[in-house]
Design an enzyme around this catalytic site. Structure first.
Site, PDB file in Angstrom:
ATOM      1  N   HIS A   1      40.800  51.444  37.465  1.00 49.36           N
ATOM      2  CA  HIS A   1      41.627  50.244  37.547  1.00 49.36           C
ATOM      3  C   HIS A   1      43.065  50.615  37.897  1.00 49.36           C
ATOM      4  CE1 HIS A   1      38.263  48.455  35.121  1.00 49.36           C
ATOM      5  NE2 HIS A   1      38.476  47.488  35.999  1.00 49.36           N
TER       6      HIS A   1
ATOM      7  N   HIS B   1      42.068  50.508  43.641  1.00 44.56           N
ATOM      8  CA  HIS B   1      41.039  49.482  43.418  1.00 44.56           C
ATOM      9  C   HIS B   1      41.541  48.123  43.889  1.00 44.56           C
ATOM     10  CE1 HIS B   1      38.171  46.816  41.492  1.00 44.56           C
ATOM     11  NE2 HIS B   1      39.119  46.321  40.720  1.00 44.56           N
TER      12      HIS B   1
ATOM     13  N   HIS C   1      44.958  41.110  40.754  1.00 48.16           N
ATOM     14  CA  HIS C   1      43.939  40.674  39.790  1.00 48.16           C
ATOM     15  C   HIS C   1      43.766  41.614  38.596  1.00 48.16           C
ATOM     16  CE1 HIS C   1      41.392  43.693  41.696  1.00 48.16           C
ATOM     17  NE2 HIS C   1      40.527  43.515  40.715  1.00 48.16           N
TER      18      HIS C   1
END
Length: 493
Positions: free
Chosen positions: A237, A241, A277
């Site tokens: 993460h 990514h 996100h």
């Protein structure tokens, strides 16, 4: 400040930041004509810039230049030439002044105009200030002279990439819509700035910069601080990514069902949501935060803890950068709310909820792309697909991502073991393997979602993704263990 090479002493036109005070020296050109005691040579009064030397690296030269004559719809005012004759006369006049004022009139245009600071980040320093500033030189020149500022605007890309240094990265961006796009290679060619460069390219590709009157510098700054807000120490993460998800989102936005229906605002939201996100992801899951009584779990009452944090962090950086500050307040708040709705949809604990609704609405043929709420729901599903699309990539990419996410899982399990907590089911390296985790993930999470997506968007891309997914699942199930081992070392070597 000492006078050097007969240059006049120029006061700074704004308060000096702390990081500038740490440098060996700085020269700042202001926009005030009175400082020169006469006609501003070569229109220096219409330029702002700074040259400085960093105290930690005497060989580093930092040049930042902004030509305010290029101001137009982005907040910069273009010089309007009444006629070609006046323009030619002006060029001759400036040329004469350059000869008369040689020591004032260094032509900065051939130089590499750096937007950021270049310094060597010390190894082993996690998320230190030096590491955050340790970014490569980017050419700003191409933006100042890009077609975006011309009268006849085209959708030519406003590259922040230096043409000579990373021309290969620019070539890769021409294939950014390919499902085989190798984000690991692009990360290397862009010198660790894949999220910034790719997202900036897509904003330019869609014409969002001109359409929404976005300030180029604010956009660049926003993307840089977004990239820096990701934790580079996270195996999975991280900003890479986020760049991969943004590229996948672009592929979905190009699908006929979406490209023929989505508005520019939908596209803006989709790209922003993809890039942000997982913003400031701590590298552990929601269960860990709850079990350790983390303040985020308390703040968001144990509900979509990480996703709420990503959303609020994204809004914070949008406001900090001022990227949307020229929007009406009501429109800005609406956009922030819709952005949150997209990011919250990536909560994996609500996977079945979204999937069930998606399946039901497809069965009843209730999705109408001329309806704004239906379009937003499809954007949510597209972002969910982009977020977990790694098993649908070609095998060499799928395997790399699988090892990265498993490494992050196992790191959490090691921490839980040290804290005498129950080790999460997927985080125990003693009872799990990459293959075992991936087979379960594909079977119960990825496959059901992408089968429904293929029902909605029955295109060659959907069939390619399903084909890769089936093939990758077979590989995890049947290939010898030695062939399943892999690290990211070869990718970044």
């Amino acid at each position: 400040m000492e006078v050097c090479y007969q240059l006049p002493v120029l006061p700074l036109d704004r308060p000096v930041p702390k990081h500038v005070l740490g440098r060996r020296g700085a020269i700042c050109l202001t926009s005030s004509q009175v400082l020169f005691g006469g006609p501003a040579p070569r229109q220096l009064s219409k330029r702002r810039g700074a040259i400085s030397y960093d105290s930690s690296d005497q060989t580093a030269l930092f040049i930042r230049m902004l030509d305010v004559r290029l101001r137009s719809q982005t907040g910069y005012t273009l010089e309007r030439q009444v006629s070609a004759e006046k323009s030619e006369k002006k060029v001759r006049h400036e040329s004469t002044q350059r000869r008369q004022h040689a020591h004032f009139c260094t032509d900065f245009r051939p130089l590499l105009w750096c937007f950021g600071v270049v310094c060597a980040a010390r190894r082993g320093t996690v998320r230190s200030e030096a590491a955050q500033l340790g970014r490569s030189v980017r050419s700003f020149q191409s933006n100042l002279h890009s077609p975006h500022y011309s009268k006849h605007h085209t959708q030519a890309t406003h590259h922040m990439l230096d043409q000579k240094y990373i021309g290969q990265a620019k070539c890769m961006l021409q294939k950014v819509g390919s499902w085989n796009f190798d984000i690991f290679l692009f990360e290397r060619l862009s010198n660790g700035n894949s999220l910034v460069d790719l997202t900036f390219h897509l904003f330019s590709e869609y014409g969002l910069i001109k359409l929404f009157r976005l300030d180029l510098l604010k956009l660049r700054r926003f993307l840089v601080i977004v990239q820096e807000a990701y934790h580079s120490e996270n195996p999975y993460h991280n900003a890479l990514h986020a760049a991969d998800v943004t590229q996948a989102m672009y592929c979905y936005l190009q699908e006929p069902q979406l490209s023929e229906s989505l508005t520019s605002c939908d596209i803006l939201l989709g790209l922003l949501a993809a890039a942000t996100h997982d913003l400031d992801h701590p590298g552990v899951n929601q269960t860990f935060l709850i079990n350790t009584n983390h303040y985020l779990a308390s703040l968001y009452q144990n509900t979509s803890v990480l996703e709420n944090h990503h959303w609020k962090s994204a809004v914070s950086l949008l406001r900090e950068s001022g990227l949307l500050s020229h929007f009406p307040s009501e429109d800005r708040q609406c956009l922030e709310t819709r952005l949150g709705s997209l990011i919250l949809a990536t909560d994996i604990s609500r996977q079945n909820e979204y999937l069930s609704e998606f399946r039901t609405r497809l069965d009843r043929a209730e999705l109408h792309m001329n309806n704004s709420q239906d379009r937003h729901f499809i954007l949510q599903m597209a972002l969910k697909c982009a977020d977990i699309c790694n098993p649908c990539r070609p095998w060499h990419l799928c395997k790399l991502w699988s090892h990265k996410v498993t490494e992050e899982f196992f790191n959490q399990g090691d921490i839980e073991r040290r804290l005498n907590l129950d080790v999460s089911i997927l985080c125990d390296r003693n009872s799990n393997s990459v293959a075992k985790i991936q087979i379960g993930f594909i079977s119960f999470v990825v496959e059901p979602l992408f089968v429904e997506w293929a029902r909605f968007s029955d295109t060659p891309l959907s069939h390619v993704m399903l084909g890769h997914m089936t093939s990758n699942k077979f590989n995890w199930t049947h290939l010898p263990q030695k062939d399943l081992r892999g690290t990211t070392q070869s990718t970044f070597s």
